[in-house]
Scaffold this active site. Sequence first.
Site, PDB file in Angstrom:
ATOM      1  N   GLU A 112       1.402  -1.288  -0.251  1.00 28.87           N
ATOM      2  CA  GLU A 112       0.431   0.291  -0.130  1.00 28.87           C
ATOM      3  C   GLU A 112       0.774   1.214   0.219  1.00 28.87           C
ATOM      4  OE1 GLU A 112      -3.812  -1.394   2.028  1.00 28.87           O
ATOM      5  OE2 GLU A 112      -2.179  -1.154   3.630  1.00 28.87           O
ATOM      6  N   CYS A 125       3.781   8.377   1.065  1.00 26.46           N
ATOM      7  CA  CYS A 125       4.278   7.748   1.794  1.00 26.46           C
ATOM      8  C   CYS A 125       3.923   6.055   1.200  1.00 26.46           C
ATOM      9  CB  CYS A 125       3.177   7.547   3.274  1.00 26.46           C
ATOM     10  SG  CYS A 125       3.381   5.678   4.498  1.00 26.46           S
ATOM     11  N   CYS A 132       6.462  -7.768   6.714  1.00 27.03           N
ATOM     12  CA  CYS A 132       8.099  -6.534   6.841  1.00 27.03           C
ATOM     13  C   CYS A 132       8.117  -7.959   8.634  1.00 27.03           C
ATOM     14  CB  CYS A 132       7.821  -5.278   8.452  1.00 27.03           C
ATOM     15  SG  CYS A 132       8.541  -4.308   9.245  1.00 27.03           S
ATOM     16  N   CYS A 139       2.320  -3.401  15.246  1.00 25.12           N
ATOM     17  CA  CYS A 139       1.649  -2.253  13.753  1.00 25.12           C
ATOM     18  C   CYS A 139       1.434  -3.589  13.204  1.00 25.12           C
ATOM     19  CB  CYS A 139       3.525  -2.561  13.456  1.00 25.12           C
ATOM     20  SG  CYS A 139       3.262  -1.715  11.615  1.00 25.12           S
ATOM     21  N   GLY A 187       7.133  -2.793   5.770  1.00 25.20           N
ATOM     22  CA  GLY A 187       8.188  -3.080   5.126  1.00 25.20           C
ATOM     23  C   GLY A 187       9.113  -2.216   6.120  1.00 25.20           C
ATOM     24  N   GLU A 188      10.483  -2.580   6.056  1.00 26.12           N
ATOM     25  CA  GLU A 188      11.633  -1.976   6.683  1.00 26.12           C
ATOM     26  C   GLU A 188      12.928  -1.515   5.593  1.00 26.12           C
ATOM     27  OE1 GLU A 188      12.902  -0.825  10.070  1.00 26.12           O
ATOM     28  OE2 GLU A 188      14.859  -0.477   9.150  1.00 26.12           O
ATOM     29  N   SER A 221      12.405   6.177   7.580  1.00 27.50           N
ATOM     30  CA  SER A 221      12.035   5.767   9.111  1.00 27.50           C
ATOM     31  C   SER A 221      12.731   4.322   9.056  1.00 27.50           C
ATOM     32  CB  SER A 221      10.596   5.521   9.437  1.00 27.50           C
ATOM     33  OG  SER A 221       9.832   5.433  10.336  1.00 27.50           O
ATOM     34  N   SER A 244      12.558   4.864  14.888  1.00 26.56           N
ATOM     35  CA  SER A 244      11.533   4.386  15.805  1.00 26.56           C
ATOM     36  C   SER A 244      11.392   4.249  16.779  1.00 26.56           C
ATOM     37  CB  SER A 244      10.618   3.308  15.212  1.00 26.56           C
ATOM     38  OG  SER A 244       9.768   3.893  13.737  1.00 26.56           O
ATOM     39  N   LEU A 245      11.924   4.732  17.821  1.00 24.20           N
ATOM     40  CA  LEU A 245      12.672   4.220  19.041  1.00 24.20           C
ATOM     41  C   LEU A 245      10.964   3.954  19.610  1.00 24.20           C
ATOM     42  CD1 LEU A 245      14.771   5.112  20.519  1.00 24.20           C
ATOM     43  CD2 LEU A 245      14.866   6.730  21.678  1.00 24.20           C
ATOM     44  N   HIS A 246      10.191   4.853  20.500  1.00 27.36           N
ATOM     45  CA  HIS A 246       8.946   3.802  21.073  1.00 27.36           C
ATOM     46  C   HIS A 246       8.968   3.861  22.446  1.00 27.36           C
ATOM     47  CE1 HIS A 246       6.962   4.484  17.147  1.00 27.36           C
ATOM     48  NE2 HIS A 246       8.056   2.885  16.652  1.00 27.36           N
ATOM     49  N   ASN A 324      -2.223   4.327  16.345  1.00 27.06           N
ATOM     50  CA  ASN A 324      -3.214   3.724  15.739  1.00 27.06           C
ATOM     51  C   ASN A 324      -3.727   2.238  16.284  1.00 27.06           C
ATOM     52  OD1 ASN A 324      -3.899   6.067  14.067  1.00 27.06           O
ATOM     53  ND2 ASN A 324      -2.334   5.897  13.307  1.00 27.06           N
ATOM     54  N   CYS A 367       0.061   5.731  10.136  1.00 25.09           N
ATOM     55  CA  CYS A 367       0.605   5.080  10.257  1.00 25.09           C
ATOM     56  C   CYS A 367       0.742   3.853  11.377  1.00 25.09           C
ATOM     57  CB  CYS A 367       1.418   5.324  12.038  1.00 25.09           C
ATOM     58  SG  CYS A 367       2.180   7.123  11.070  1.00 25.09           S
TER      59      CYS A 367
END
Length: 375
Positions: A112, A125, A132, A139, A187-188, A221, A244-246, A324, A367
């Site tokens: 997508e 995006c 992934c 996610c 994906g990464e 990212s 992407s720390l989180h 989300n 996201c």
Amino acid sequence: MSESPKPLPLVFSEPRGRKKPPRHLADLDEAGRKELLEEMGLPGFRAKQLSNHYFARLVDDPAEMTDLPAGQRDELVSALLPELMTPLRTMEADKGTTRKTLWRLFDGALVESVLMRYTDRVTMCVSSQAGCGMACPFCATGQGGLQRNMSTAEIVEQVVAGARSLARGEVPGGPGRVSNVVFMGMGEPLANYKAVLGAVRRLTDPSPAGLGMSARGITVSTVGLVPRILQLADEGIPVTLALSLHAPDDELRNELVPINTRFSVAETVDAAWTYADKTKRRVSIEYAMMRGINDQAWRADLLADVLLARGTWGWVHVNLIPLNPTPGSKWTASDPADEREFVRRLEARGIPTTVRDTRGREIDGACGQLAATEA
Ligand code: SAH
């Protein structure tokens, strides 16, 4: 349109025998395109005309490529402009200014992309892999595992498709251009390093060799593949890096971003710092706010400590993403009051902090929602 190939099964057990995506001019640099045509016994200078149709005129119908001799047109187009993907479905939100497209790749894999038009810019995006392998539990894409890497041209085509619909006035707001690209779809990106770097080059190569975008408008990212971050820092393409720390502590980050068991918070943040130092580009720290999980005031303070560990300011900003929730998720978005307090504490330490808007939520285009499970 050419006939669609038959879909392959979703799980590939025999990667060596796997068919590759069709080769396309966007996979190659200018010299490579010319060389390929010459190897095929076709005039090399036609490569530039094809590039012009693809990247500058944004044409996809061979009938409009009238500067190519009719007798050679089909051969040239199938050599360098094969069809890479077909749109299966487009969903719109925000009065048509947010558009998510579900694409079917040549082998049946689904990805997508999302176009977001704002008053002053258009951001695409894009996905860099089908699925992934990073398995972040919050996610949607992470739940299905990795199907395969996308090719450079498959990545670029998502942007070109968006550029085409903008140029043709299909997006409300009149004809426009893509100004920003974020590798925040499926994906990464740094796990598909070579193809992603190729895509970045095609996006920034001057028109008509590429799209002629500014590297500053491109954001890669990552979950934090440390060796790849350091490699990217030396490429001489100053794209924006988003990490992407989180979570600011290894205990929680090991759970939220499993690759953290390989590269610790300290190592990962240090690599991001090196990236900022070398490229002079401010790094963006992505932090999805999850109620009661990572949004406590003490974690905001710890995050500030971690980001200021080198004793330098100004290299980083924090982008808080309201979570989300994905189907069946045990996590929910933070309380707005907790979110405000989190922002306040970071800013009190001199760290610029923004809260991401959640465009496209209602079309599962925000996201972490891109999952492409339905055809
Ligand atoms: N693999 C890359 C790109 C993925 S998507 C990366 O991890 O950075 C871009 C961002 O969306 C990442 O920061 C990712 O952690 C975040 N994200 C994933 N799922 C989310 C969700 N459910 N809610 C909010 N953000 C999410």
